[in-house]
Design a protein around this motif. Structure first.
Motif, PDB file in Angstrom:
ATOM      1  N   HIS A 294       8.794   9.564  -3.557  1.00 38.49           N
ATOM      2  CA  HIS A 294       7.421   9.152  -3.857  1.00 38.49           C
ATOM      3  C   HIS A 294       6.547  10.376  -4.105  1.00 38.49           C
ATOM      4  CE1 HIS A 294       7.357   4.793  -2.128  1.00 38.49           C
ATOM      5  NE2 HIS A 294       8.540   5.091  -2.655  1.00 38.49           N
ATOM      6  N   GLN A 295       5.565  10.219  -4.991  1.00 37.51           N
ATOM      7  CA  GLN A 295       4.654  11.340  -5.285  1.00 37.51           C
ATOM      8  C   GLN A 295       3.654  11.589  -4.173  1.00 37.51           C
ATOM      9  OE1 GLN A 295       2.659  11.596  -9.050  1.00 37.51           O
ATOM     10  NE2 GLN A 295       4.094  10.166  -9.981  1.00 37.51           N
ATOM     11  N   GLY A 296       3.143  10.511  -3.584  1.00 37.82           N
ATOM     12  CA  GLY A 296       2.106  10.644  -2.559  1.00 37.82           C
ATOM     13  C   GLY A 296       2.697  10.607  -1.154  1.00 37.82           C
ATOM     14  N   THR A 297       1.828  10.509  -0.174  1.00 44.54           N
ATOM     15  CA  THR A 297       2.281  10.486   1.221  1.00 44.54           C
ATOM     16  C   THR A 297       1.656   9.282   1.937  1.00 44.54           C
ATOM     17  OG1 THR A 297       0.388  11.749   2.071  1.00 44.54           O
ATOM     18  CG2 THR A 297       2.266  13.025   1.259  1.00 44.54           C
TER      19      THR A 297
ATOM     20  N   ASP B  27       4.322   6.096  -7.543  1.00 46.20           N
ATOM     21  CA  ASP B  27       4.081   6.665  -8.873  1.00 46.20           C
ATOM     22  C   ASP B  27       2.755   7.396  -8.990  1.00 46.20           C
ATOM     23  OD1 ASP B  27       6.508   5.635  -9.838  1.00 46.20           O
ATOM     24  OD2 ASP B  27       5.582   3.658 -10.033  1.00 46.20           O
ATOM     25  N   SER B  28       1.964   7.414  -7.922  1.00 40.19           N
ATOM     26  CA  SER B  28       0.665   8.107  -7.968  1.00 40.19           C
ATOM     27  C   SER B  28       0.573   9.089  -6.806  1.00 40.19           C
ATOM     28  CB  SER B  28      -0.484   7.111  -7.835  1.00 40.19           C
ATOM     29  OG  SER B  28      -0.397   6.140  -8.834  1.00 40.19           O
ATOM     30  N   PRO B  29      -0.127  10.197  -7.053  1.00 45.97           N
ATOM     31  CA  PRO B  29      -0.219  11.198  -5.973  1.00 45.97           C
ATOM     32  C   PRO B  29      -1.289  10.840  -4.948  1.00 45.97           C
ATOM     33  CG  PRO B  29      -1.342  11.991  -7.933  1.00 45.97           C
ATOM     34  CD  PRO B  29      -0.806  10.629  -8.283  1.00 45.97           C
ATOM     35  N   VAL B  30      -1.294   9.594  -4.468  1.00 46.24           N
ATOM     36  CA  VAL B  30      -2.304   9.192  -3.479  1.00 46.24           C
ATOM     37  C   VAL B  30      -1.720   9.290  -2.077  1.00 46.24           C
ATOM     38  CG1 VAL B  30      -3.601   7.590  -4.954  1.00 46.24           C
ATOM     39  CG2 VAL B  30      -1.685   6.750  -3.622  1.00 46.24           C
ATOM     40  N   ASP B  31      -2.605   9.501  -1.122  1.00 47.24           N
ATOM     41  CA  ASP B  31      -2.207   9.570   0.276  1.00 47.24           C
ATOM     42  C   ASP B  31      -2.782   8.359   0.981  1.00 47.24           C
ATOM     43  OD1 ASP B  31      -0.949  12.076  -0.129  1.00 47.24           O
ATOM     44  OD2 ASP B  31      -2.935  13.019  -0.139  1.00 47.24           O
ATOM     45  N   VAL B  32      -1.923   7.457   1.386  1.00 48.05           N
ATOM     46  CA  VAL B  32      -2.379   6.233   2.042  1.00 48.05           C
ATOM     47  C   VAL B  32      -2.438   6.479   3.549  1.00 48.05           C
ATOM     48  CG1 VAL B  32      -1.800   3.818   2.549  1.00 48.05           C
ATOM     49  CG2 VAL B  32      -1.466   4.726   0.241  1.00 48.05           C
ATOM     50  N   ARG B  33      -3.587   6.203   4.139  1.00 45.02           N
ATOM     51  CA  ARG B  33      -3.776   6.430   5.575  1.00 45.02           C
ATOM     52  C   ARG B  33      -4.043   5.098   6.268  1.00 45.02           C
ATOM     53  NH1 ARG B  33      -1.610  10.348   4.294  1.00 45.02           N
ATOM     54  NH2 ARG B  33      -2.440  12.470   4.191  1.00 45.02           N
TER      55      ARG B  33
ATOM     56  N   LEU C 203       0.845  -1.206   0.000  1.00 45.44           N
ATOM     57  CA  LEU C 203       0.000   0.000   0.000  1.00 45.44           C
ATOM     58  C   LEU C 203       0.878   1.253   0.000  1.00 45.44           C
ATOM     59  CD1 LEU C 203      -2.817  -1.116   2.479  1.00 45.44           C
ATOM     60  CD2 LEU C 203      -3.191  -0.345   0.127  1.00 45.44           C
ATOM     61  N   ALA C 204       1.955   1.218   0.769  1.00 46.57           N
ATOM     62  CA  ALA C 204       2.867   2.379   0.787  1.00 46.57           C
ATOM     63  C   ALA C 204       3.480   2.587  -0.598  1.00 46.57           C
ATOM     64  CB  ALA C 204       3.964   2.179   1.829  1.00 46.57           C
TER      65      ALA C 204
ATOM     66  N   SER D 121      -1.031  11.388  11.302  1.00 45.51           N
ATOM     67  CA  SER D 121       0.345  11.853  11.437  1.00 45.51           C
ATOM     68  C   SER D 121       1.015  11.460  10.116  1.00 45.51           C
ATOM     69  CB  SER D 121       0.969  11.124  12.620  1.00 45.51           C
ATOM     70  OG  SER D 121       2.262  11.566  12.796  1.00 45.51           O
ATOM     71  N   ASN D 122       1.534  12.450   9.396  1.00 50.80           N
ATOM     72  CA  ASN D 122       1.853  12.236   7.979  1.00 50.80           C
ATOM     73  C   ASN D 122       3.349  12.183   7.675  1.00 50.80           C
ATOM     74  OD1 ASN D 122      -0.961  12.283   7.218  1.00 50.80           O
ATOM     75  ND2 ASN D 122      -0.885  14.444   7.798  1.00 50.80           N
ATOM     76  N   TYR D 123       3.678  11.395   6.656  1.00 52.47           N
ATOM     77  CA  TYR D 123       5.077  11.138   6.299  1.00 52.47           C
ATOM     78  C   TYR D 123       5.220  11.080   4.786  1.00 52.47           C
ATOM     79  CZ  TYR D 123       5.363   9.668  11.157  1.00 52.47           C
ATOM     80  OH  TYR D 123       5.298   9.645  12.525  1.00 52.47           O
ATOM     81  N   LYS D 124       6.466  11.286   4.366  1.00 56.80           N
ATOM     82  CA  LYS D 124       6.758  11.145   2.938  1.00 56.80           C
ATOM     83  C   LYS D 124       7.931  10.198   2.772  1.00 56.80           C
ATOM     84  CE  LYS D 124       6.902  13.785  -1.257  1.00 56.80           C
ATOM     85  NZ  LYS D 124       5.610  13.420  -1.796  1.00 56.80           N
ATOM     86  N   ILE D 125       7.819   9.314   1.821  1.00 57.98           N
ATOM     87  CA  ILE D 125       8.948   8.460   1.475  1.00 57.98           C
ATOM     88  C   ILE D 125       9.686   9.199   0.356  1.00 57.98           C
ATOM     89  CG2 ILE D 125       9.636   6.193   0.583  1.00 57.98           C
ATOM     90  CD1 ILE D 125       6.802   5.221   1.714  1.00 57.98           C
ATOM     91  N   PRO D 126      10.958   9.531   0.552  1.00 54.97           N
ATOM     92  CA  PRO D 126      11.651  10.345  -0.456  1.00 54.97           C
ATOM     93  C   PRO D 126      11.522   9.739  -1.858  1.00 54.97           C
ATOM     94  CG  PRO D 126      13.006  10.118   1.489  1.00 54.97           C
ATOM     95  CD  PRO D 126      11.817   9.228   1.701  1.00 54.97           C
TER      96      PRO D 126
END
Ligand code: SAM
Ligand code: SF4
Length: 328
Positions: free
Chosen positions: A238-241, A178-184, A172-173, A231-236
């Motif tokens: 990646h487009q989404g969070t 490759d997509s600007p989706v935010d996985v929660r 899921l992460a 609580s949000n994070y970014k994987i360097p």
């Protein structure tokens, strides 16, 4: 502007438009034996529009349509169209299971729906069937594709369940690559129509984060928007969070900005309360707009400090109702 007795600014309504659903997610409903609310006890569209109009005049700026599955309710698109034309609302968002949504996406876009939360707990067809007890994985993925194609901001809600979808955490992460989706990732709560599934929640927010850090050691913390539950994070790269919602641990109550209405018109000032007043019944008794406004103000003036206090106020009625009767 609306404030509660703890000084929290309240500007967000979560409106559950039905308790009906075409899936039977393990964490939300039992497989069989569900007592749906009788049709006449559900709020009508007219009643819901009246409530939203009143609340928009009092300071509610954002409404999320949820359920049950919103799109199983007849004439839902007409309701959404009416809502999208209502003065005073800044944002209308929808939470959907995606089984019926794909063909509706162009129309949703036209109405100005800019953000949709799509529930996907697994990327594996078999596991999808085990979790939801229905064979609808393909339709849900078509909805994801349609949302992305039409540039609708998309958050994926994934409940993390012991023994059910641990293997999906990392795939899921990877959707964010490759997509600007935010996985929660959401902690599982005992709102399943049966009562607590576990003695202790194994997959709490800390453990979910540990797992992500193990595989993405360079994961970066992002600043969280005001009143964010995740609580949000970014994987360097990646487009989404990715984000983690401590829904069971309840770490975010201090900034909670939301009210909830159940499909029967029960007002909830906290996810964990039993409902503090039935607005639909009051309206059906002929209440004036002022009387309805007063009930909202009184409820906000007596709001529990956090989900733990709200749960204590339930006394002998432990959390066990289905999330489909609340809306998440
Ligand atoms: N049917 C729609 C859907 O599934 O997206 C909207 C209603 S559903 C009740 C709203 C959200 O609540 C979904 O994202 C779902 O995953 C989440 N949810 C349901 N039961 C839950 C539970 N016991 N613990 C945590 N989240 C839950
Ligand atoms: Fe239906 Fe949503 Fe509950 Fe799943 S989580 S059973 S899709 S209401």
């Amino acid at each position: 502007m609306l404030y509660d007795n703890h000084g929290r600014h309240v500007n967000y309504l979560r409106l559950a438009v039905t308790d009906r659903c075409n899936l039977r997610c393990f964490y939300c409903m039992p497989e069989e034996g569900i007592d749906y609310v009788p049709k006449e006890a559900l709020m009508s569209y007219e009643e819901m529009l009246r409530i939203v109009r009143l609340l928009a005049g009092m300071g509610i700026e954002k409404v999320r349509i949820t359920g049950g599955e919103p799109f199983v309710r007849k004439d839902m698109m007409d309701f959404l169209r009416a809502l999208s034309q209502m003065a005073g609302l800044r944002q209308i968002n929808i939470t959907t299971n995606g089984t019926l949504t794909a063909p509706l996406v162009p129309e949703l876009k036209k109405m100005g729906i800019r953000s949709v939360n799509l529930s996907i707990d697994t990327l594996d067809k078999e596991r999808f069937f085990q979790i939801t007890r229905r064979d609808e994985f393909g339709k849900v993925m078509q909805t994801l594709e349609a949302l992305l194609k039409h540039g609708i901001s998309t958050k994926i809600n994934a409940v993390v369940m012991e023994g059910k979808n641990e293997a999906d955490l990392l795939p899921l992460a990877m959707l964010t690559k490759d997509s600007p989706v935010d996985v929660r990732y959401i902690e599982e709560m005992p709102f399943n129509g049966e009562g607590a599934h576990y003695q202790k929640l194994w997959w709490d927010h800390r453990r979910i984060l540990e797992k992500l850090k193990e595989h993405f050691p360079s994961i970066e913390k992002l600043p969280d928007p005001p009143a964010s539950t995740s609580s949000n994070y970014k994987i360097p790269g990646h487009q989404g969070t990715v984000g983690i919602i401590a829904a069971y641990s309840r770490t975010f109550c201090g900034t909670c900005n939301r009210l909830r209405l159940t499909p029967q018109g029960q007002l909830k000032t906290c996810l964990y309360d039993r409902g503090v007043f039935n607005i639909k019944d009051l309206m059906r008794e002929g209440a004036s707009d002022d009387q309805v406004r007063t009930v909202f103000l009184d409820a906000l003036g007596n709001r529990a400090k956090d989900g733990f206090e709200a749960e204590k106020r339930r006394f002998q009625f432990p959390v066990s109702e289905s999330m489909a009767t609340i809306g998440g």
